[in-house]
Design a protein around this motif. Structure first.
Motif, PDB file in Angstrom:
ATOM      1  N   TYR A 159      -1.663   5.709   6.334  1.00  0.00           N
ATOM      2  CA  TYR A 159      -0.320   5.172   6.513  1.00  0.00           C
ATOM      3  C   TYR A 159       0.726   6.206   6.909  1.00  0.00           C
ATOM      4  CZ  TYR A 159      -1.671   0.553   4.938  1.00  0.00           C
ATOM      5  OH  TYR A 159      -2.261  -0.685   4.855  1.00  0.00           O
ATOM      6  N   PHE A 160       0.428   7.476   6.762  1.00  0.00           N
ATOM      7  CA  PHE A 160       1.403   8.502   7.116  1.00  0.00           C
ATOM      8  C   PHE A 160       0.886   9.403   8.244  1.00  0.00           C
ATOM      9  CE2 PHE A 160       2.660   7.193   2.887  1.00  0.00           C
ATOM     10  CZ  PHE A 160       4.042   7.118   2.984  1.00  0.00           C
ATOM     11  N   VAL A 190       3.531  -0.467  15.083  1.00  0.00           N
ATOM     12  CA  VAL A 190       4.924  -0.899  14.946  1.00  0.00           C
ATOM     13  C   VAL A 190       5.162  -1.457  13.550  1.00  0.00           C
ATOM     14  CG1 VAL A 190       6.702  -2.438  15.871  1.00  0.00           C
ATOM     15  CG2 VAL A 190       5.031  -1.398  17.410  1.00  0.00           C
ATOM     16  N   LEU A 191       4.195  -2.226  13.044  1.00  0.00           N
ATOM     17  CA  LEU A 191       4.337  -2.863  11.738  1.00  0.00           C
ATOM     18  C   LEU A 191       4.428  -1.828  10.613  1.00  0.00           C
ATOM     19  CD1 LEU A 191       2.655  -6.063  10.496  1.00  0.00           C
ATOM     20  CD2 LEU A 191       2.416  -4.024   9.094  1.00  0.00           C
ATOM     21  N   VAL A 192       3.609  -0.801  10.669  1.00  0.00           N
ATOM     22  CA  VAL A 192       3.622   0.227   9.621  1.00  0.00           C
ATOM     23  C   VAL A 192       4.942   0.986   9.630  1.00  0.00           C
ATOM     24  CG1 VAL A 192       2.584   2.407   8.891  1.00  0.00           C
ATOM     25  CG2 VAL A 192       1.130   0.458   9.446  1.00  0.00           C
ATOM     26  N   VAL A 193       5.462   1.294  10.820  1.00  0.00           N
ATOM     27  CA  VAL A 193       6.754   1.977  10.916  1.00  0.00           C
ATOM     28  C   VAL A 193       7.849   1.101  10.306  1.00  0.00           C
ATOM     29  CG1 VAL A 193       8.511   2.844  12.504  1.00  0.00           C
ATOM     30  CG2 VAL A 193       6.098   3.325  12.936  1.00  0.00           C
ATOM     31  N   TYR A 194       7.831  -0.182  10.631  1.00  0.00           N
ATOM     32  CA  TYR A 194       8.816  -1.124  10.083  1.00  0.00           C
ATOM     33  C   TYR A 194       8.689  -1.227   8.560  1.00  0.00           C
ATOM     34  CZ  TYR A 194      11.048  -5.658   9.135  1.00  0.00           C
ATOM     35  OH  TYR A 194      11.814  -6.676   8.624  1.00  0.00           O
ATOM     36  N   ASN A 215       0.825  -1.210   0.000  1.00  0.00           N
ATOM     37  CA  ASN A 215       0.000   0.000   0.000  1.00  0.00           C
ATOM     38  C   ASN A 215       0.866   1.270   0.000  1.00  0.00           C
ATOM     39  OD1 ASN A 215      -2.544  -1.233  -0.084  1.00  0.00           O
ATOM     40  ND2 ASN A 215      -2.554  -1.550   2.124  1.00  0.00           N
ATOM     41  N   LEU A 216       1.998   1.223   0.689  1.00  0.00           N
ATOM     42  CA  LEU A 216       2.923   2.357   0.657  1.00  0.00           C
ATOM     43  C   LEU A 216       3.471   2.558  -0.754  1.00  0.00           C
ATOM     44  CD1 LEU A 216       4.835   1.677   3.999  1.00  0.00           C
ATOM     45  CD2 LEU A 216       3.392   3.667   3.523  1.00  0.00           C
ATOM     46  N   TYR A 217       3.760   1.450  -1.439  1.00  0.00           N
ATOM     47  CA  TYR A 217       4.234   1.521  -2.825  1.00  0.00           C
ATOM     48  C   TYR A 217       3.201   2.214  -3.712  1.00  0.00           C
ATOM     49  CZ  TYR A 217       5.084  -0.226  -7.598  1.00  0.00           C
ATOM     50  OH  TYR A 217       5.259  -0.325  -8.957  1.00  0.00           O
ATOM     51  N   VAL A 218       1.930   1.845  -3.530  1.00  0.00           N
ATOM     52  CA  VAL A 218       0.861   2.426  -4.339  1.00  0.00           C
ATOM     53  C   VAL A 218       0.741   3.922  -4.073  1.00  0.00           C
ATOM     54  CG1 VAL A 218      -1.626   2.440  -4.744  1.00  0.00           C
ATOM     55  CG2 VAL A 218      -0.423   0.266  -4.524  1.00  0.00           C
ATOM     56  N   VAL A 219       0.778   4.305  -2.797  1.00  0.00           N
ATOM     57  CA  VAL A 219       0.662   5.724  -2.447  1.00  0.00           C
ATOM     58  C   VAL A 219       1.796   6.523  -3.081  1.00  0.00           C
ATOM     59  CG1 VAL A 219       0.774   7.387  -0.551  1.00  0.00           C
ATOM     60  CG2 VAL A 219      -0.609   5.320  -0.307  1.00  0.00           C
TER      61      VAL A 219
END
Length: 422
Positions: free
Chosen positions: A310-311, A387-391, A280-284
């Motif tokens: 996500y941000f 924690v997972l999103v930060v990682y 999802n970060l890639y898409v954004v």
């Protein structure tokens, strides 16, 4: 400075909570009205399109047999249906089990991925099937899915009756929901996603996101788009943006139901959700850099939602938590004082209300056990996501900076038995 950061964090957190409550009322309205169309829509199901069901499979011997049994029960004319198991470089009995079904059922077959698609992940496997299939409509199921009897029929019915829809997405439920505490949390998360993120956005904004499974898309659209993006770990979200940019919409139709297996251990969950978050970060990042070049401005709203989630939202949560902990040991002179405690308490109650409303939509899910699960979930599972999103953000930044190759992680499966789906 500390006060400014704290107020900013509160605004971000409450903005997300209130937005989800807004979506929840839209999702509930969709739940009450979506099936009213079915009697009229059913009258148009006379001249049916051909359907190709894609099942990408890499080392899926634990679950593939149950999935193919479910495919045998599908209510759809078998002369207009082909079920394709895409054996993607498996080293177990996946291909053997698939071929045993193809010998009994003429509408089922197994294909092997070929270079350059072999062993590259789900998108490459789907592109292989796209080049070797014939159906007017493409339906995708993961190898751990047991769709209900009417699932494909209902997906196709949505497309037949909605010419402006490029894709129709159904609902998925957790087949192993009661196996562990983790699967109970995931079951609650899944139900909330269906009726807030999907149904709410569809009812209020005519926007829905293609999931990784249980969706139908027109072949003509896939060919126009050139297939799936092989660099996208979240190929479903990436495909969603490109579909909307063509001028189509994606319909959420929860009459199409599949049951899927979820991770039963933290290790498997962490790897799977990291792939989702990175995808999802890639898409954004991919589409925000082209935001002014997108033809359909409606999808900008969805991209901003992912960006906010996500941000900005996670930034707000991390900052508020950090300031709270630091203030325990060092006086930051926060002027908000006891108001912060009240706002935190109200945020928790709002979270609890949203989740319980979502659970009330599904039969037998609003009960005492799940009520206590939701409370525990807030303090454990929800915090793990932070924690997972930060990682995941760290991994994506490293990939971009060092131009690393994307590596696909296949979710580990568990042996699972369940009675016949309806």
């Amino acid at each position: 400075m500390a006060n400014t950061l704290f107020y900013t964090a509160l605004i971000l957190i409450w903005g997300m909570l209130l937005y989800h409550m807004f979506l929840m009322q839209g999702g509930y309205r969709h739940f009450k009205t979506f099936d009213r169309k079915i009697p009229e829509w059913s009258k148009n199901m006379k001249s049916l399109p051909t359907v190709s069901v894609f099942i990408p499979a890499h080392n899926e011997e634990v679950v593939i047999e149950q999935t193919l049994k479910a495919m045998s029960r599908l209510y759809y004319p078998k002369d207009k249906l082909e079920v394709i198991v895409i054996n993607d470089n498996s080293s177990d009995r996946t291909g053997e089990i698939g071929r045993s079904f193809s010998e009994k059922f003429p509408f089922k077959k197994v294909i092997e991925t070929r270079p350059p698609n072999r062993g590259k992940g789900k998108s490459s496997a789907l592109n292989e099937a796209l080049s070797q299939s014939t159906g007017d409509v493409i339906v995708v199921y993961d190898a751990d899915n047991t769709p209900e009897k009417m699932a494909v029929w209902n997906l196709v019915m949505g497309l037949v009756n909605d010419p402006k829809a490029a894709a129709v997405v159904g609902k998925f439920r957790v087949i192993n929901a009661k196996k562990t505490w983790l699967t109970r949390f995931i079951n609650i998360e899944t139900i909330c996603f269906q009726w807030m993120a999907q149904a709410g956005r569809w009812k209020l904004f005519n926007i829905a996101t293609i999931p990784g499974t249980n969706f139908a898309i027109r072949r003509s659209v896939m060919e126009q788009l050139g297939g799936w993006d092989v660099r996208a770990l979240a190929e479903d979200t990436e495909l969603t943006v490109r579909v909307y940019n063509l001028g189509y919409h994606i319909r959420f139709f929860p009459a199409a139901i599949t049951w899927e297996q979820e991770p039963e251990t933290l290790g498997v969950w962490w790897k799977q959700r990291t792939r989702w978050a990175r995808g999802n970060l890639y898409v954004v990042l991919k589409f925000l850099s082209r935001i002014f070049k997108l033809k359909r401005k409606r999808i900008i709203f969805d991209l901003f939602y992912f960006f906010f989630t996500y941000f900005l939202f996670f930034f707000g949560v991390i900052v508020s938590n950090a300031l709270f902990i630091i203030n325990l040991f060092y006086d930051l002179k926060l002027s908000i004082g006891n108001v912060a405690v009240v706002l935190w308490g109200l945020a928790f109650l709002l979270f609890l209300a949203e989740v319980m409303i979502a659970l009330s939509i599904e039969k037998d899910e609003m009960n005492r056990s799940n009520f206590f699960c939701v409370i525990l979930m807030y303090f454990t599972y929800s915090q793990m996501w932070i924690v997972l999103v930060v990682y995941s953000l760290f991994l994506e930044m490293k990939r971009v900076l060092f131009r690393q190759e994307v590596r696909w992680y296949k979710t580990e499966r568990f042996s699972q038995k369940r009675g016949d789906v309806q």
